[in-house]
Design an enzyme around this catalytic site. Structure first.
Site, PDB file in Angstrom:
ATOM      1  N   PHE A  45      -2.240  15.944  -0.535  1.00 56.02           N
ATOM      2  CA  PHE A  45      -1.859  17.105  -1.345  1.00 56.02           C
ATOM      3  C   PHE A  45      -0.658  16.811  -2.234  1.00 56.02           C
ATOM      4  CE2 PHE A  45       1.427  17.720   1.715  1.00 56.02           C
ATOM      5  CZ  PHE A  45       0.828  17.481   2.952  1.00 56.02           C
ATOM      6  N   SER A  46      -0.405  15.535  -2.461  1.00 56.36           N
ATOM      7  CA  SER A  46       0.735  15.170  -3.307  1.00 56.36           C
ATOM      8  C   SER A  46       0.464  13.885  -4.076  1.00 56.36           C
ATOM      9  CB  SER A  46       1.979  14.986  -2.447  1.00 56.36           C
ATOM     10  OG  SER A  46       1.826  13.853  -1.616  1.00 56.36           O
ATOM     11  N   SER A 114      14.369   8.098  -3.865  1.00 55.45           N
ATOM     12  CA  SER A 114      14.700   6.782  -4.419  1.00 55.45           C
ATOM     13  C   SER A 114      13.407   6.032  -4.718  1.00 55.45           C
ATOM     14  CB  SER A 114      15.607   5.981  -3.484  1.00 55.45           C
ATOM     15  OG  SER A 114      15.262   6.177  -2.146  1.00 55.45           O
ATOM     16  N   TYR A 115      13.452   5.288  -5.807  1.00 53.87           N
ATOM     17  CA  TYR A 115      12.289   4.527  -6.248  1.00 53.87           C
ATOM     18  C   TYR A 115      12.359   3.133  -5.631  1.00 53.87           C
ATOM     19  CZ  TYR A 115       9.369   1.763  -9.437  1.00 53.87           C
ATOM     20  OH  TYR A 115       8.441   0.902  -9.964  1.00 53.87           O
ATOM     21  N   GLU A 120       4.823  -1.103  -1.775  1.00 54.25           N
ATOM     22  CA  GLU A 120       4.485  -1.143  -0.353  1.00 54.25           C
ATOM     23  C   GLU A 120       4.484  -2.565   0.213  1.00 54.25           C
ATOM     24  OE1 GLU A 120       0.620   0.664  -0.127  1.00 54.25           O
ATOM     25  OE2 GLU A 120       1.328   2.583  -0.909  1.00 54.25           O
ATOM     26  N   ASP A 159       3.643   7.941  11.943  1.00 53.52           N
ATOM     27  CA  ASP A 159       2.616   7.379  11.047  1.00 53.52           C
ATOM     28  C   ASP A 159       3.159   6.103  10.391  1.00 53.52           C
ATOM     29  OD1 ASP A 159       0.149   7.159   9.823  1.00 53.52           O
ATOM     30  OD2 ASP A 159       0.590   8.585   8.224  1.00 53.52           O
ATOM     31  N   GLU A 163       1.783   0.676   4.671  1.00 49.26           N
ATOM     32  CA  GLU A 163       1.772   1.482   3.440  1.00 49.26           C
ATOM     33  C   GLU A 163       2.994   2.385   3.363  1.00 49.26           C
ATOM     34  OE1 GLU A 163      -0.708   0.987   5.560  1.00 49.26           O
ATOM     35  OE2 GLU A 163      -2.657   1.491   4.716  1.00 49.26           O
TER      36      GLU A 163
HETATM   37  N1  ADE Z   1       5.130   5.177  -3.513  1.00 50.36           N
HETATM   38  C1  ADE Z   1       5.342   6.261  -2.770  1.00 50.36           C
HETATM   39  N2  ADE Z   1       6.637   6.547  -2.706  1.00 50.36           N
HETATM   40  C2  ADE Z   1       7.280   5.604  -3.420  1.00 50.36           C
HETATM   41  C3  ADE Z   1       8.636   5.332  -3.706  1.00 50.36           C
HETATM   42  N3  ADE Z   1       9.615   6.108  -3.234  1.00 50.36           N
HETATM   43  N4  ADE Z   1       8.927   4.272  -4.454  1.00 50.36           N
HETATM   44  C4  ADE Z   1       7.939   3.485  -4.901  1.00 50.36           C
HETATM   45  N5  ADE Z   1       6.653   3.681  -4.666  1.00 50.36           N
HETATM   46  C5  ADE Z   1       6.322   4.724  -3.928  1.00 50.36           C
END
Ligand code: ADE
Length: 342
Positions: A45-46, A114-115, A120, A159, A163
């Site tokens: 859902f996101s 944060s990016y 993953e 979980d 990933e």
């Molecule tokens: N995919 C899902 N969350 C992420 C994140 N915080 N940074 C990079 N890729 C992602």
């Protein structure tokens, strides 16, 4: 989730983070404060988008949740839980994605995270086939440290999988996705139990709420929420403890060494059967010390897993002390240069 229809002015970013440190934004952020880029993650859902703060030029991962879908699928508790956990982790200096702010519009909820520039862990394992021992040691140690911190706060991830283990620009671990997490009311209590084994009315009410949050519960149409391959046996039989994450750690260490998770099959049902029978194989050439560690984490009785008897809040000294981790300086992991993956 469709990208927000922002007609954000394409203002060139001022790109001066120092100014925002001195003058932190005082207004509630809106989608117009960001330029939304490509989708970098997808949930049920996101959708997670790469986004740039138009004021600072700083990149974020913004998780955009569809309100109608969340309500329709009765997942509001998951979303609230995720925000609560992320807020609890705001003080962590490393190991977890950080929640910078949240906001909403009529249709959507936004989590500014944060990016993790390197994405993953999973594609790295798949690309090289398997990690060498240096790499496996380093990443297992970083994941263990993250679990020590998480469990110290009384949070069980539930979980954990490759990933949900992201890598920042320096290739250090950032754990994400706390939608399935459980916050222990009494962190000293080691196990939470399903309503089937409790009977007081109050507990039943509490447990009914918890049941909605159980990630691996069978849904009405017979599908499962969560990820079969890393599910611990007690999650299948309705008890959760910190040791559930230690099981997943065992699965992930196995996967880094062998290239594939230990319990594999064509259907989720058959994966669960294998988990409940502890049916997995150690391939030829599997590092002996890693085999020893994995075999002590993949133990059906959660109380008998390595680390399960360690004092709450004291980390996992018994796992750290396993010979597999010999030579690892756990205290300075985040300052070390990760070994290259190949
Ligand atoms: N995919 C899902 N969350 C992420 C994140 N915080 N940074 C990079 N890729 C992602």
């Amino acid at each position: 989730v469709a990208p927000p229809n922002t007609l954000a002015p394409r203002v060139s970013p001022t790109a001066n983070p120092a100014l925002t440190t001195i003058n932190p934004p005082t207004h509630k952020r809106t989608p117009k404060d960001f330029i939304f880029g490509k989708a970098i993650g997808e949930g049920s859902f996101s959708t997670v988008y790469l986004a740039k703060d138009i004021h600072t030029g700083k990149e974020y991962a913004i998780k955009v949740c569809d309100k109608r879908h969340i309500i329709k699928e009765k997942k509001t508790e998951y979303v609230k839980r995720e925000k609560e956990v992320l807020n609890m982790l705001a003080g962590a200096k490393h190991s977890f994605v950080r929640l910078f702010c949240t906001f909403q519009d009529m249709e959507r909820l936004y989590f500014v995270l944060s990016y993790a520039k390197n994405g993953e862990l999973l594609p790295y394992i798949n690309k090289v086939g398997s990690f060498d021992i240096e790499c496996t040691k380093f990443y297992s140690a970083e994941i263990l440290r993250a679990l020590e911190y998480l469990h110290g706060l009384g949070i069980i991830h539930r979980d954990l999988k490759p990933e949900n283990i992201l890598l920042d620009e320096k290739m250090h671990v950032l754990i994400t996705d706390f939608g399935s997490a459980k916050i222990l009311k009494d962190p000293e209590a080691s196990v939470t139990t399903h309503p089937a084994t409790d009977d007081s009315q109050q507990q039943q009410q509490q447990q009914q709420q918890q049941q909605q949050q159980q990630p691996y519960r069978r849904e009405r149409r017979g599908s499962f929420v969560g990820t079969a391959q890393y599910v611990s046996p007690e999650l299948l039989t309705d008890k959760t403890s910190r040791a559930s994450d230690l099981w997943a750690l065992g699965c992930i260490i196995y996967q880094m060494v062998a290239g594939l998770p230990p319990f594999r099959s064509r259907s989720e049902y058959m994966i669960f059967q294998k988990i409940l029978k502890l049916e997995y194989e150690i391939p030829d050439g599997f590092c002996e010390l890693a085999r020893s560690l994995v075999s002590q984490l993949l133990v059906l009785d959660p109380t008998q897993r390595l680390g399960a008897q360690d004092e709450h809040g004291a980390g996992y000294p018994s796992i750290r002390a396993h010979p597999f981790f010999e030579g690892v300086d756990f205290e300075t992991l985040h300052e070390q240069t990760p070994p290259p993956i190949y």
